[in-house]
Scaffold this motif. Structure first.
Motif, short mmCIF file in Angstrom:
data_model
loop_
_atom_site.label_atom_id
_atom_site.label_comp_id
_atom_site.label_asym_id
_atom_site.label_seq_id
_atom_site.Cartn_x
_atom_site.Cartn_y
_atom_site.Cartn_z
N ASP A 126 0.81 -1.22 0.00
CA ASP A 126 0.00 0.00 0.00
C ASP A 126 0.84 1.27 0.00
O ASP A 126 0.32 2.35 -0.27
CB ASP A 126 -0.93 0.03 1.22
CG ASP A 126 -1.97 -1.07 1.19
OD1 ASP A 126 -2.43 -1.43 0.09
OD2 ASP A 126 -2.32 -1.56 2.29
N GLU A 136 -9.99 0.15 -0.07
CA GLU A 136 -9.75 -0.57 -1.31
C GLU A 136 -11.07 -0.71 -2.06
O GLU A 136 -12.10 -1.02 -1.46
CB GLU A 136 -9.19 -1.94 -0.96
CG GLU A 136 -8.89 -2.84 -2.11
CD GLU A 136 -8.37 -4.19 -1.61
OE1 GLU A 136 -9.05 -5.21 -1.92
OE2 GLU A 136 -7.34 -4.22 -0.93
N GLU A 162 -8.09 -1.74 -6.16
CA GLU A 162 -7.29 -0.52 -6.20
C GLU A 162 -7.39 0.22 -4.86
O GLU A 162 -8.46 0.33 -4.27
CB GLU A 162 -7.84 0.35 -7.33
CG GLU A 162 -7.04 1.56 -7.65
CD GLU A 162 -7.59 2.29 -8.87
OE1 GLU A 162 -6.92 3.24 -9.31
OE2 GLU A 162 -8.67 1.93 -9.40
N LEU A 163 -6.27 0.76 -4.38
CA LEU A 163 -6.27 1.54 -3.15
C LEU A 163 -6.81 2.93 -3.46
O LEU A 163 -6.25 3.66 -4.29
CB LEU A 163 -4.87 1.65 -2.55
CG LEU A 163 -4.83 2.36 -1.20
CD1 LEU A 163 -5.35 1.44 -0.10
CD2 LEU A 163 -3.44 2.85 -0.87
N ALA A 164 -7.91 3.29 -2.79
CA ALA A 164 -8.53 4.60 -3.00
C ALA A 164 -8.05 5.64 -2.00
O ALA A 164 -8.16 6.83 -2.24
CB ALA A 164 -10.05 4.48 -2.94
N GLU A 191 1.38 7.98 -3.93
CA GLU A 191 0.89 8.72 -5.09
C GLU A 191 -0.24 9.67 -4.69
O GLU A 191 -0.31 10.80 -5.18
CB GLU A 191 0.43 7.74 -6.18
CG GLU A 191 1.59 6.97 -6.78
CD GLU A 191 1.17 5.81 -7.67
OE1 GLU A 191 -0.04 5.56 -7.83
OE2 GLU A 191 2.07 5.13 -8.20
N SER A 238 -11.99 -3.77 -8.07
CA SER A 238 -10.67 -3.78 -8.71
C SER A 238 -9.51 -4.04 -7.76
O SER A 238 -8.41 -4.36 -8.21
CB SER A 238 -10.43 -2.42 -9.39
OG SER A 238 -10.29 -1.40 -8.41
N PRO A 263 0.90 3.13 -3.73
CA PRO A 263 -0.31 3.85 -4.14
C PRO A 263 -0.71 4.97 -3.18
O PRO A 263 -1.19 6.02 -3.62
CB PRO A 263 -1.39 2.77 -4.24
CG PRO A 263 -0.85 1.58 -3.54
CD PRO A 263 0.64 1.69 -3.55
#
Length: 177
Positions: free
Chosen positions: A18, A68, A74-76, A24, A72, A21
């Motif tokens: 984690d 998450e 994906e880490l939000a 970012e 998907s 991401p």
């Protein structure tokens, strides 16, 4: 391992994977303008954040969740609870907060994750009260707090940076699922 599933999200503890991401998200100045002094955070600082959040889980039995996307993976972003150290108006109380990547804004993810976290705090962890603070100019966060049923309790000044904060709170007797 503590995990909460909502219709679209998984709220879970942090993994080593984690850091990138979340780094970012932390590198985006538009996201970070609502957090602390607004300075983007480095990958090293992000790793330290995650480490501190995990320590709070171990010490308090609650902390910041990784958010998450269920579909998907994906880490939000992050949502969760912490013991507030400032401003003085909420110091020592359990506060809810969140930060999501900008691409996830405006889709109801913050409200969905915060609602599940508030329910976790008041029902699972047995807390009697949860507070929140946000910049008075942060209309999106104020909207989430209103959706949670949290009540405006006044304003405060950020003790270091001096900007205006809205103070919200909710106790177990006010909470409605």
């Amino acid at each position: 391992m503590t995990e909460i599933r909502t219709p679209r999200l998984v709220l879970r503890r942090w993994l080593d994977d984690d850091v990138v991401p979340l780094s970012e998200i932390h590198a985006d100045p538009v996201v970070m303008q609502r957090i602390g002094d607004g300075t983007p955070r480095s990958p090293e600082e992000t790793a330290q954040d995650i480490e501190a959040w995990e320590e709070e889980w171990d010490e308090e039995g609650f902390g910041m969740f990784a958010v998450e996307l269920l579909g998907s993976g994906e880490l939000a972003g992050a949502v969760g609870l912490s013991v507030a150290d400032a401003p003085a108006e909420v110091a020592g109380q359990v506060a809810i907060s969140w930060r999501l990547g900008r691409v996830f804004w405006g889709q109801g993810y913050a409200s969905e994750a915060a609602h599940a976290t508030l329910e976790f705090a008041l029902q699972d962890r047995g807390l009697d009260r949860v507070v929140a603070v946000c910049r008075t100019s942060d209309e999106a966060s104020v909207n989430v707090l209103d959706k949670l049923g949290m009540q405006a309790e006044g304003t405060a000044q950020h003790p270091v940076h001096g900007y205006d904060l809205a103070v919200y709170g909710i106790d177990l007797t006010q909470y409605q699922e």
